[in-house]
Each structure stands twice: as structure tokens, then as C-alpha cells.
Design a protein around this motif. Structure first.
Motif, PDB file in Angstrom:
ATOM      1  N   LYS A 268       0.823  -1.220  -0.033  1.00 33.21           N
ATOM      2  CA  LYS A 268       0.116   0.170   0.079  1.00 33.21           C
ATOM      3  C   LYS A 268       0.862   1.241   0.122  1.00 33.21           C
ATOM      4  CE  LYS A 268      -4.382  -1.349   1.635  1.00 33.21           C
ATOM      5  NZ  LYS A 268      -5.522  -1.050   3.150  1.00 33.21           N
ATOM      6  N   GLU A 269       2.306   1.055   0.216  1.00 28.40           N
ATOM      7  CA  GLU A 269       3.105   2.262   0.434  1.00 28.40           C
ATOM      8  C   GLU A 269       3.285   2.873  -1.054  1.00 28.40           C
ATOM      9  OE1 GLU A 269       6.521   0.898   2.380  1.00 28.40           O
ATOM     10  OE2 GLU A 269       5.485   0.637   4.433  1.00 28.40           O
ATOM     11  N   LYS A 270       3.507   4.090  -1.443  1.00 32.85           N
ATOM     12  CA  LYS A 270       3.955   4.465  -2.357  1.00 32.85           C
ATOM     13  C   LYS A 270       5.358   4.032  -2.814  1.00 32.85           C
ATOM     14  CE  LYS A 270       0.471   8.289  -2.766  1.00 32.85           C
ATOM     15  NZ  LYS A 270       0.313   9.880  -3.096  1.00 32.85           N
ATOM     16  N   THR A 271       5.491   3.380  -3.645  1.00 29.72           N
ATOM     17  CA  THR A 271       6.922   2.820  -3.999  1.00 29.72           C
ATOM     18  C   THR A 271       7.003   2.344  -5.354  1.00 29.72           C
ATOM     19  OG1 THR A 271       8.809   1.263  -3.467  1.00 29.72           O
ATOM     20  CG2 THR A 271       6.193   0.674  -2.821  1.00 29.72           C
ATOM     21  N   ARG A 272       8.104   2.149  -5.940  1.00 27.76           N
ATOM     22  CA  ARG A 272       8.561   1.618  -7.299  1.00 27.76           C
ATOM     23  C   ARG A 272       8.824   0.065  -7.309  1.00 27.76           C
ATOM     24  NH1 ARG A 272       9.144   4.943 -11.618  1.00 27.76           N
ATOM     25  NH2 ARG A 272       9.121   7.224 -11.096  1.00 27.76           N
ATOM     26  N   LYS A 273       8.780  -0.519  -5.986  1.00 26.48           N
ATOM     27  CA  LYS A 273       9.084  -1.755  -5.815  1.00 26.48           C
ATOM     28  C   LYS A 273       7.842  -2.479  -6.277  1.00 26.48           C
ATOM     29  CE  LYS A 273       9.882  -3.528  -1.861  1.00 26.48           C
ATOM     30  NZ  LYS A 273      10.038  -4.040  -0.462  1.00 26.48           N
ATOM     31  N   LEU A 274       8.368  -4.024  -6.785  1.00 28.64           N
ATOM     32  CA  LEU A 274       7.515  -4.932  -7.471  1.00 28.64           C
ATOM     33  C   LEU A 274       7.348  -6.031  -6.906  1.00 28.64           C
ATOM     34  CD1 LEU A 274       8.942  -4.357 -11.137  1.00 28.64           C
ATOM     35  CD2 LEU A 274       6.974  -3.257 -10.200  1.00 28.64           C
ATOM     36  N   ILE A 275       8.098  -6.311  -5.662  1.00 29.13           N
ATOM     37  CA  ILE A 275       7.893  -7.405  -5.072  1.00 29.13           C
ATOM     38  C   ILE A 275       7.600  -7.024  -3.363  1.00 29.13           C
ATOM     39  CG2 ILE A 275       8.877  -9.785  -4.042  1.00 29.13           C
ATOM     40  CD1 ILE A 275      10.665  -9.727  -6.680  1.00 29.13           C
ATOM     41  N   PHE A 276       6.613  -7.705  -2.763  1.00 27.41           N
ATOM     42  CA  PHE A 276       6.347  -7.395  -1.430  1.00 27.41           C
ATOM     43  C   PHE A 276       5.938  -8.645  -0.809  1.00 27.41           C
ATOM     44  CE2 PHE A 276       4.869  -4.164  -4.363  1.00 27.41           C
ATOM     45  CZ  PHE A 276       5.195  -3.081  -3.961  1.00 27.41           C
ATOM     46  N   THR A 277       6.430  -8.660   0.675  1.00 27.08           N
ATOM     47  CA  THR A 277       6.328 -10.016   1.195  1.00 27.08           C
ATOM     48  C   THR A 277       5.585 -10.057   2.789  1.00 27.08           C
ATOM     49  OG1 THR A 277       8.477 -10.772   0.292  1.00 27.08           O
ATOM     50  CG2 THR A 277       7.788 -11.898   2.136  1.00 27.08           C
ATOM     51  N   ASP A 278       4.738 -10.810   2.812  1.00 25.43           N
ATOM     52  CA  ASP A 278       4.076 -10.877   4.271  1.00 25.43           C
ATOM     53  C   ASP A 278       4.753 -12.174   4.855  1.00 25.43           C
ATOM     54  OD1 ASP A 278       2.654 -11.569   6.249  1.00 25.43           O
ATOM     55  OD2 ASP A 278       0.677 -11.757   5.407  1.00 25.43           O
ATOM     56  N   GLU A 279       5.852 -11.843   5.831  1.00 25.28           N
ATOM     57  CA  GLU A 279       6.745 -12.766   6.265  1.00 25.28           C
ATOM     58  C   GLU A 279       5.952 -14.027   7.193  1.00 25.28           C
ATOM     59  OE1 GLU A 279       9.646 -13.952   5.533  1.00 25.28           O
ATOM     60  OE2 GLU A 279      10.360 -12.416   4.256  1.00 25.28           O
ATOM     61  N   GLU A 280       4.967 -13.168   7.881  1.00 25.69           N
ATOM     62  CA  GLU A 280       4.399 -13.977   8.783  1.00 25.69           C
ATOM     63  C   GLU A 280       3.542 -15.084   8.144  1.00 25.69           C
ATOM     64  OE1 GLU A 280       1.184 -13.484  12.582  1.00 25.69           O
ATOM     65  OE2 GLU A 280       2.229 -11.680  11.843  1.00 25.69           O
ATOM     66  N   ASN A 281       3.044 -14.786   7.175  1.00 27.36           N
ATOM     67  CA  ASN A 281       2.133 -15.944   6.442  1.00 27.36           C
ATOM     68  C   ASN A 281       2.703 -16.348   5.271  1.00 27.36           C
ATOM     69  OD1 ASN A 281      -0.438 -15.277   8.072  1.00 27.36           O
ATOM     70  ND2 ASN A 281      -0.429 -13.354   7.315  1.00 27.36           N
ATOM     71  N   LYS A 282       4.022 -16.131   5.026  1.00 30.01           N
ATOM     72  CA  LYS A 282       4.817 -16.689   3.842  1.00 30.01           C
ATOM     73  C   LYS A 282       3.964 -16.350   2.591  1.00 30.01           C
ATOM     74  CE  LYS A 282       7.783 -18.144   6.792  1.00 30.01           C
ATOM     75  NZ  LYS A 282       9.216 -17.358   6.617  1.00 30.01           N
TER      76      LYS A 282
END
Length: 551
Positions: A371-385
Motif C-alpha cells: 500500500k506504500e507509494k513505492t516503485r518496488k514490484l515484490i512485497f512479502t508478508d513474512e508471517e504468512n509466507k
């Protein structure tokens, strides 16, 4: 002569260089050694045969065969697999030996496929075994054991063998009295795990509620042997379906005795090619390859087509697919762990991603990064893998089909246009619109009478399927990438095929909706291999999403 045509291989064919060939040869030799240890003897069969040899056994493959004519005008075809030729040989050559026959082979097969990759070429190598003249459960278990041992000795660490039983489905069809067309339609949707289409077909069938429920659940009946035990508890099943389940359980019991059950899973919804297979169906899956690495099963009726009615079972292993899996393991030793730990989700950039993120948040996943404004293309929810990747909408099906993503959310329009080999499991209910034919108002009365038309569209495949196959009209499809509404206005086309939401853009340009092709919305899609290897995690996501949608 074009210089390019003499410096490149044809599309879908590839040179195998030294290092690659050494690996390929090692896999082939490993397989052939395993086959020999089990008493199988190698044969060599023709690279091409009369077209009728293949067409009489697997007519659905006809359009994917390479066909040509000999000097006498007889149609020939390159072999699309090796099993059919082995069956012809065993049925027609008395010198093949006494029953049961244990035959093995290694050679190229050819299919005129549209989509290509390292593991999916027009020319590919198969190694395999056929056990002919033995209809016992021990024969089926032996074939499965050979496949498992071949994979282990070839160096594949993580794989799964799925077992199905076509007689179970045939028993349900027999019990409900479905017509051939109804049976084939629902079978196709169940095999594709297309829960939406299965429900749509069932809604129009006049069968009792219990059998409707059985067909609906069939697409989800995969996992451990408990799937079979649970199905056997259904007192409404006829004897044919019960016998099929008992047969499957007997084969599984033999594998348990050999300590091989850890490699095996059950899928009662695996019901492809039911006219070819007559019992157990086998499919092998592994990480890094978006397609089965082996396939086979029992085909007791095949040899009868060549004049000798004897049972048979066998399996074929795709050498290039095994190579792709080994490359995947060798390129990154940690990737196997990562692949199994995380579920990767491909989201279409833009408004659809925002709506998709909302539903993931509602079912309990951490989406703060995305949800953050960023140019990243990969995001991870580590807790839920859970790993999210943002890609172009038209690329979502490709990422999912080839296993770069396990699941994806994309519009139905993109799925129809791309026609990828994946599971469409859920209608998410948002992003609703429709695909329609639009044009000037005066075309309303002419569209069915004017047989030759020009149709402009961003979706040439959808347009072609609708006009050619549904309406039976000859049309000239013009591919455009934007502002298709201009087509009829400047004389480029008579009508357009495009997505329509409110219809405001059409009206502002003097166009009307002439015919609706289909309704569209966002769909949840799943990679076919991931559905097997990450079943628990993916089914959990599906169930949570289904619960949220139904709230």
C-alpha cells in the motif's frame, strides 16, 4: 533465400549443446537402467506412421500432429507420443514375446504446440515403460514405483505423483444418466478445477442434489488417501464408482508397503482423456516446472484397436521437463526451500491490484508494504509466507502458467485472450463489465446479414472465437492496441469488440452495444503444479476468499 531461415531452428525446436546433452543423456541412461532392473526391454519404433494409427486412438490430438503425405497420397504423421506405436507393435507382432510384456523406449515425439519453453517444445524426448498383458493392481503399482525410482536416481529431490481413477467419474456419469455432451463438458471443467464453470453446468442439469454436490466437490477432491476413504462412505455411490475407489486404495496400499506413499497424492478430479484411460491415471509434478514431468495410467482398450484385446498400463517421462527441474535446483540451492515455503501471488498493476489487495487484507494478510507509494514490484508478508509481485495485467496468466507465481488475480478478458494452461478457481465478483460487439446503430440490423466484415479489437482471439465459432461468420480481424472506438468512425472497421462498463465512451463516439459476448470480472487463477504441491496453503486462501465474497 532469407539468411535468418538458415541460421535459426524452426519455432519450437532447439539445438541441444554439449553440457545440456550430457545432462540429457545422463537422465536417459538413468531411466533406461531403472527400466532394465525391473525386467523391461528396449524397442525402437518408427518416427512416423500412418495418420490413422494415431487418429483412431487419440483423435483429439489430430490438430496438434505434424501431418504430411507420401508419394502415394497416403497421410502420415510424426508420432505425438510413443505409447501408441508400442501398442500397435505389441498387438501386431507375435515376436514381441509372451505375456506379460515389459517394454521400454526412449525417443523423440512431436506436437504442433502453440506455446513454447525449455520444458515445452514441438520436439521432445520421452522415456517410458509399458506393461502389457497384466490387469492387476500390482502392475499399476510397479509402473508408479518405476517413475518414483527414476526421479530419485535422476536427482529430483521434491516431487509428487498424483493418482486418479477415471472409472470413478464414469460411475457418476452412469448413475446420473448424463449425455455424452453433458459428461464431456462437466469433465473438462472438473479437470481444469474451474469451480465457476462446474457450478454453471450443474445449475442446468436435472439430477438430484446429492449427485450435484458430488460433481461440484470432485474438483476439490485431492490430497491424501483420506479423500478415497471419505468418498467410500457415500452410500449413494453405485458399484462402478465404489470399485474404482477400492482399486485406487489397493494400489496405494502396495505403495505404502514399499514406503513410497510419501511421494504419492490422490486427485479424484483428474479426469482428462477418459476415452483413452480405463482405470488409474498418473501425473508427476515438481517445483520449477509448470507442467507434469510424467503422465500415464491404465489403457486396457488401446491394443484392441489394433486387433489384440489385452490390458496394459504404462508411463512416459518428459526428459526435457526433468532437465528443467534439475536446472532449477542447481541454479539456486535455496530456491527449493523458498518455493515450498512461500505462496507467490501475481497481481495486475492498477485498479485491479488495489481491489485485490483489499480482499487479501480482509482475509488476514499483511499488505502494508504494497500500500506504500513505492516503485518496488515484490512485497512479502513474512508471517504468512505470502509474496506479492506486481506485473502487467496481460502477463499475469503467463507468470502463473510457468510457475513464477503460484496464484494470480486477473480479469476474465485477459484469461480468454491468453488461453493459458492454468486453473480458474474463483470469480471474485469485482471489476465487473462485459465483452461486447459495438458499432454504429445502423449495423444492428446488418450484423447478422453481412457475412464479410472487418472487426477491430484489442482482443483478436476473443473476436475470432466469437465470430468464427459462435456465429459462423467470416470476418477480418484487425488488431489494435488503443482507442478501438476510432475504427468504425474512420472506416477502418465495421464494428469493434471491446470491454464495456458504463457504455459512456461508446455513446460519446456515436456507437452502440450491438451484441454481448460474455460477462467479465476478476478471477483467481492457480498454477496447475502449485495446486498439487502447495495444496493446503492455496486451498486455505481460496476458502477464505470464498467466505469473504459470500459475506
Amino acid at each position: 533465400m532469407s539468411f535468418g531461415k538458415i541460421t535459426h531452428t524452426p519455432v519450437g525446436l532447439a539445438d541441444v549443446l554439449c553440457d545440456e546433452y550430457e545432462l540429457k543423456l545422463r537422465i536417459e541412461n538413468t531411466a533406461c537402467t531403472v527400466f532394465k532392473d525391473y525386467g523391461y526391454r528396449m524397442v525402437q519404433i518408427p518416427t512416423f506412421e500412418y495418420f490413422d494409427v494415431y487418429n483412431v486412438t487419440t483423435p483429439t490430438q489430430a490438430e496438434h500432429m505434424f501431418k504430411f503425405f507420401d508419394n502415394d497420397g497416403r497421410m502420415l504423421a510424426l508420432r505425438p507420443d510413443l505409447t501408441t506405436s508400442v501398442a500397435r507393435m505389441a498387438a501386431t507382432k507375435p515376436a514381441a514375446g509372451k505375456l506379460p510384456l515389459r517394454i521400454s523406449y526412449c525417443g523423440s515425439a512431436f506436437r504442433n504446440e502453440e506455446n513454447f519453453s525449455q520444458a515445452r517444445q514441438r520436439e521432445f524426448t520421452q522415456v517410458g515403460v509399458e506393461l502389457i498383458g497384466d490387469n492387476s493392481v500390482n502392475a499399476d503399482a510397479e509402473i508408479i514405483q518405476i517413475a518414483i525410482e527414476t526421479f530419485l536416481k535422476s536427482g529430483i529431490k521434491n516431487f509428487q505423483i498424483d493418482l486418479g481413477q477415471v472409472e470413478f467419474f464414469k460411475g457418476l456419469v452412469e448413475q446420473t444418466g448424463l449425455s455424452d455432451s453433458e459428461s464431456d463438458l462437466i469433465r473438462s471443467h472438473i479437470n481444469d478445477k474451474d469451480f465457476i464453470a462446474v457450478q454453471s453446468v450443474l445449475d442446468n442439469l436435472n439430477i438430484n442434489s446429492n449427485m450435484k454436490s458430488m460433481f461440484q466437490n470432485l474438483a476439490t477432491m485431492f490430497g491424501g488417501i483420506e479423500i478415497v476413504d471419505k468418498a467410500l462412505c457415500d452410500n449413494d455411490l453405485n458399484q462402478r464408482s465404489k470399485d474404482a475407489l477400492k482399486n485406487l486404495k489397493d494400489v496405494y496400499s502396495i505403495l505404502v508397503e514399499k514406503d513410497l506413499d510419501k511421494y504419492v497424492s490422490i486427485d479424484l478430479g483428474m479426469v482428462q482423456n477418459i476415452d483413452y484411460y480405463t482405470g488409474i491415471i498418473i501425473r508427476g509434478f515438481t517445483y520449477g516446472v509448470g507442467f507434469p514431468i510424467c503422465s500415464g495410467g491404465r489403457y486396457d482398450n488401446l491394443l484392441a484397436k489394433f486387433g489384440r484385446d489385452i490390458p496394459a498400463t504404462g508411463i512416459a517421462i518428459g526428459v526435457e521437463r526433468v532437465m528443467a527441474s534439475i536446472y532449477d535446483e542447481n541454479n539456486d540451492s535455496d530456491k527449493e526451500i523458498s518455493s515450498s515455503e512461500y505462496v507467490t501471488v501475481a497481481l495486475a498493476k492498477g485498479r485491479l491490484a488495489e481491489l485485490s489487495v483489499d480482499i487479501f487484507e480482509k482475509i488476514g494478510f499483511d499488505v502494508n508494504q504494497i500500500k506504500e507509494k513505492t516503485r518496488k514490484l515484490i512485497f512479502t508478508d513474512e508471517e504468512n509466507k505470502l509474496k506479492f509481485i506486481l506485473v502487467k495485467a496481460s502477463d499475469v496468466p503467463t507468470y502463473v502458467e510457468y510457475g513464477a507465481a503460484d496464484i494470480g488475480i486477473v480479469g476474465k478478458d485477459t484469461l480468454l485472450e491468453n488461453n493459458k494452461n492454468l486453473y480458474e478457481v474463483l470469480d471474485l465478483g469485482f471489476g465487473k463489465c462485459k465483452m461486447a460487439v459495438a458499432g454504429p446503430k445502423e449495423m444492428k440490423d446488418r450484423i447478422d446479414k453481412q457475412n464479410i466484415m472487418r472487426v477491430a479489437s484489442k482482443y483478436p482471439r476473443i473476436a475470432r472465437e466469437y465470430f468464427h465459432k459462435v456465429k459462423g461468420q467470416t470476418v477480418d480481424i484487425i488488431k489494435l492496441n488503443g482507442s478501438v472506438e476510432l475504427g468504425p468512425l474512420v472506416g477502418l472497421s465495421d464494428v469493434i469488440v471491446d470491454i464495456v462498463e458504463s457504455g459512456k465512451t461508446l455513446k460519446e463516439n456515436g456507437l452502440d452495444v450491438l451484441e454481448k459476448i460474455c460477462d467479465l470480472s476478476a478471477r483467481l487463477v492457480v498454477n496447475r503444479v502449485s495446486m498439487k504441491l502447495k495444496r493446503d496453503k492455496i486451498v486455505d486462501i481460496i476458502q477464505k476468499m470464498k467466505g469473504e465474497i459470500n459475506c
